[in-house]
Motif scaffolding. Structure first.
Motif, PDB file in Angstrom:
ATOM      1  N   GLY A 146       0.815  -1.215   0.000  1.00  0.00           N
ATOM      2  CA  GLY A 146       0.000   0.000   0.000  1.00  0.00           C
ATOM      3  C   GLY A 146       0.842   1.256   0.000  1.00  0.00           C
ATOM      4  N   ALA A 147       1.923   1.257   0.787  1.00  0.00           N
ATOM      5  CA  ALA A 147       2.803   2.430   0.834  1.00  0.00           C
ATOM      6  C   ALA A 147       3.437   2.698  -0.526  1.00  0.00           C
ATOM      7  CB  ALA A 147       3.884   2.229   1.895  1.00  0.00           C
ATOM      8  N   VAL A 148       3.839   1.633  -1.229  1.00  0.00           N
ATOM      9  CA  VAL A 148       4.442   1.785  -2.552  1.00  0.00           C
ATOM     10  C   VAL A 148       3.421   2.363  -3.535  1.00  0.00           C
ATOM     11  CG1 VAL A 148       5.420   0.551  -4.517  1.00  0.00           C
ATOM     12  CG2 VAL A 148       6.133  -0.036  -2.193  1.00  0.00           C
ATOM     13  N   LEU A 149       2.207   1.821  -3.535  1.00  0.00           N
ATOM     14  CA  LEU A 149       1.178   2.277  -4.474  1.00  0.00           C
ATOM     15  C   LEU A 149       0.810   3.733  -4.239  1.00  0.00           C
ATOM     16  CD1 LEU A 149      -1.207  -0.831  -4.474  1.00  0.00           C
ATOM     17  CD2 LEU A 149       0.538  -0.230  -6.157  1.00  0.00           C
ATOM     18  N   VAL A 150       0.614   4.106  -2.983  1.00  0.00           N
ATOM     19  CA  VAL A 150       0.249   5.496  -2.662  1.00  0.00           C
ATOM     20  C   VAL A 150       1.380   6.443  -3.037  1.00  0.00           C
ATOM     21  CG1 VAL A 150      -0.257   7.090  -0.777  1.00  0.00           C
ATOM     22  CG2 VAL A 150      -1.384   4.864  -0.869  1.00  0.00           C
ATOM     23  N   THR A 151       2.612   6.054  -2.786  1.00  0.00           N
ATOM     24  CA  THR A 151       3.763   6.896  -3.136  1.00  0.00           C
ATOM     25  C   THR A 151       3.832   7.129  -4.641  1.00  0.00           C
ATOM     26  OG1 THR A 151       5.010   6.082  -1.227  1.00  0.00           O
ATOM     27  CG2 THR A 151       6.268   7.119  -3.006  1.00  0.00           C
TER      28      THR A 151
END
Length: 297
Positions: A146-151
């Motif tokens: 999730g952190a990768v996608l949002v970034t």
């Protein structure tokens, strides 16, 4: 069961804490942020297409005793990336291309399932979700992915909005439209596959669209819409899990029903664009005196 009883009792159960964490990460953070660009782009149909096109990958993974989510992700990408490429030909509208590939993928999934003698709980949990059964590793995986996608989405925010609003002008300005399309489709596919564990294949589109649609009714600013979509998604996911536990209902279905009820409330009560606000505005315009009526006799 009251909220006080819930937070002094079931809240402390490990499986419930994991379910809350995954629901907030997926519904609040990831689907809230990514869903904003899906709504702006008007590509809700792609969410439905990817969720259903993941079906043959899951069916194949089940047949060979592989990882269901990995199979779904590969199948989703195999469908969504060709859609992005074929859609570059503006002779065909995006929803037309989606319909072609989506129906083919779902048909393939039905064929694969027909080769199996029976369904299993693993395959049914993919269809209907099983957020209360997630393990500690699932929470960390959701947080990391999730952190990768949002970034990625936030770093490309301006470019994605430009392409969403006017593709031809963006192309003339030198933006890599096809590359941005491929990135967005990949992010949407990953978000949908992540969400399958929470609500399943049947209901996943609601997590992606509903929080962003509600936020769209409340603000015109992109940053505010993104923040509101995340807050709405996370808060309502917690409320849905509470309703699910308190009344012994399906978790995924409860989250989606509470999300929909919240959207209806926003649609009616939004201060500028809601149903009641528009009715009041029309009423004021109807009763506004004309210049002839105001002129002295």
């Amino acid at each position: 069961m009251s909220l006080v009883e819930f937070f002094t009792g079931p809240w402390h159960l490990p499986f419930m804490q994991r379910a809350f964490a995954v629901a907030v990460i997926i519904t609040g953070l990831v689907c809230g942020v990514v869903g904003v660009y899906v709504v702006l782009r008007g590509m809700a149909f792609i969410g439905e297409a990817v969720s259903h096109s993941a079906f043959p990958g899951v069916a194949l993974a089940y047949a060979v005793q592989g990882n269901l989510l990995l199979g779904g992700a590969l199948a989703g990408l195999t469908t969504s990336l060709p859609i992005a490429l074929v859609s570059q030909n503006r002779r065909l509208k995006e929803d037309t291309v989606i319909g072609v590939f989506f129906s083919c993928a779902f048909g393939l999934g039905i064929v694969l399932v027909s080769t199996q003698d029976s369904w299993s709980t693993d395959l049914s949990s993919f269809l209907f979700g099983q957020v209360l059964a997630v393990g500690p590793e699932d929470v960390w995986t959701a947080a990391g992915v999730g952190a990768v996608l949002v970034t990625v989405v936030l770093l490309l925010s301006k470019e994605l909005v430009a392409v969403s609003l006017d593709r031809e002008t963006s192309r003339a300005a030198g933006l890599p439209v096809m590359r941005l399309d491929l990135i967005l489709y990949t992010v949407v596919t990953a978000t949908i596959v992540m969400s399958l564990e929470a609500v399943g294949n049947v209901l996943v589109l609601s997590l992606l669209i509903t929080p962003a649609a509600a936020a769209r009714m409340l603000t015109e600013r992109l940053w505010a819409m993104t923040l509101l979509a995340s807050l709405i998604g996370g808060t309502v996911a917690l409320a849905g899990l509470y309703v699910s536990y308190a009344y012994d209902l399906a978790a995924g279905g409860s989250i989606v029903c509470v999300l929909t009820a919240m959207f209806v409330a926003v649609w009616c009560l939004a201060p500028r664009h809601g149903l009641l606000a528009r009715a009041r505005q029309q009423n004021r315009e109807t009763w506004r005196p004309t210049a002839d009526q105001m002129a002295p006799t």
